[in-house]
Design a protein around this motif. Structure first.
Motif, mmCIF file in Angstrom:
data_model
loop_
_atom_site.group_PDB
_atom_site.id
_atom_site.type_symbol
_atom_site.label_atom_id
_atom_site.label_comp_id
_atom_site.label_asym_id
_atom_site.label_seq_id
_atom_site.Cartn_x
_atom_site.Cartn_y
_atom_site.Cartn_z
ATOM 1 N N ARG A 33 0.816 -1.223 0.000
ATOM 2 C CA ARG A 33 0.000 0.000 0.000
ATOM 3 C C ARG A 33 0.846 1.269 0.000
ATOM 4 N NH1 ARG A 33 -4.510 -0.510 4.438
ATOM 5 N NH2 ARG A 33 -3.808 -2.566 5.017
ATOM 6 N N TYR A 45 -0.877 10.612 -8.999
ATOM 7 C CA TYR A 45 -2.311 10.860 -8.842
ATOM 8 C C TYR A 45 -2.833 11.837 -9.890
ATOM 9 C CZ TYR A 45 -2.166 8.276 -4.474
ATOM 10 O OH TYR A 45 -2.014 7.291 -3.533
ATOM 11 N N LYS A 72 -7.646 8.206 -16.164
ATOM 12 C CA LYS A 72 -8.551 7.160 -15.684
ATOM 13 C C LYS A 72 -9.939 7.287 -16.305
ATOM 14 C CE LYS A 72 -10.636 9.143 -11.582
ATOM 15 N NZ LYS A 72 -10.879 8.964 -10.183
ATOM 16 N N ALA A 101 -14.080 4.934 -12.349
ATOM 17 C CA ALA A 101 -13.094 4.420 -11.396
ATOM 18 C C ALA A 101 -13.154 5.230 -10.108
ATOM 19 C CB ALA A 101 -11.701 4.487 -11.993
ATOM 20 N N SER A 102 -13.279 4.528 -8.980
ATOM 21 C CA SER A 102 -13.373 5.228 -7.701
ATOM 22 C C SER A 102 -12.221 4.898 -6.756
ATOM 23 C CB SER A 102 -14.698 4.902 -7.021
ATOM 24 O OG SER A 102 -14.793 3.511 -6.799
ATOM 25 N N THR A 103 -11.459 3.854 -7.036
ATOM 26 C CA THR A 103 -10.329 3.488 -6.181
ATOM 27 C C THR A 103 -9.040 3.521 -6.990
ATOM 28 O OG1 THR A 103 -10.482 1.131 -6.639
ATOM 29 C CG2 THR A 103 -11.796 1.970 -4.802
ATOM 30 N N LEU A 104 -7.929 3.439 -6.279
ATOM 31 C CA LEU A 104 -6.626 3.448 -6.940
ATOM 32 C C LEU A 104 -6.471 2.231 -7.844
ATOM 33 C CD1 LEU A 104 -3.815 4.681 -7.288
ATOM 34 C CD2 LEU A 104 -3.110 3.422 -5.249
ATOM 35 N N GLY A 105 -6.881 1.068 -7.380
ATOM 36 C CA GLY A 105 -6.790 -0.150 -8.186
ATOM 37 C C GLY A 105 -7.605 -0.068 -9.458
ATOM 38 N N GLU A 106 -8.823 0.469 -9.365
ATOM 39 C CA GLU A 106 -9.659 0.627 -10.553
ATOM 40 C C GLU A 106 -9.049 1.629 -11.519
ATOM 41 O OE1 GLU A 106 -13.526 1.742 -9.239
ATOM 42 O OE2 GLU A 106 -13.964 -0.224 -8.370
ATOM 43 N N SER A 107 -8.458 2.686 -10.992
ATOM 44 C CA SER A 107 -7.809 3.685 -11.845
ATOM 45 C C SER A 107 -6.637 3.066 -12.599
ATOM 46 C CB SER A 107 -7.301 4.859 -11.018
ATOM 47 O OG SER A 107 -8.353 5.514 -10.391
#
Length: 95
Positions: free
Chosen positions: A13, A58, A65, A69-75
């Motif tokens: 993380r 970021y 992105k 996408a709402s999370t870092l992984g999805e982005s």
């Protein structure tokens, strides 16, 4: 550097690792001359505890992105397969 993103990893993380292939014009010309099909793989690493690196990744992810996408992984998942430009400053040279 113009790259095609092939994968990513989030380590502890804290570190974001982006795997890619060089698709710059110079590399494509090298591939045509040699005709061996060896693509140059490039790895980038971002430390999210470093303010400069985290601000860069970021901002870059926000630019690239997908809308849902709402999370870092999805982005990160949404940018896999895209051809884009990423700063060579964060390239890992210890390969």
């Amino acid at each position: 550097m113009f790259i095609e993103i092939t994968g990513y990893a989030i380590i502890d993380r804290r570190y974001i690792v982006v795997e890619s292939i060089d698709v710059s014009e110079m590399q494509l010309m090298r591939l045509e001359r040699r005709d061996d099909g060896c693509e140059r793989e490039i790895t980038f690493m971002f430390d999210t505890k470093d303010p400069k690196a985290s601000a860069y990744i970021y901002r870059w992810l926000r630019k690239h992105k997908s809308k849902d996408a709402s999370t870092l992984g999805e982005s990160l998942r949404s940018v896999v397969g895209r051809v884009c430009e990423l700063s060579g400053y964060y390239r890992v040279w210890d390969e």
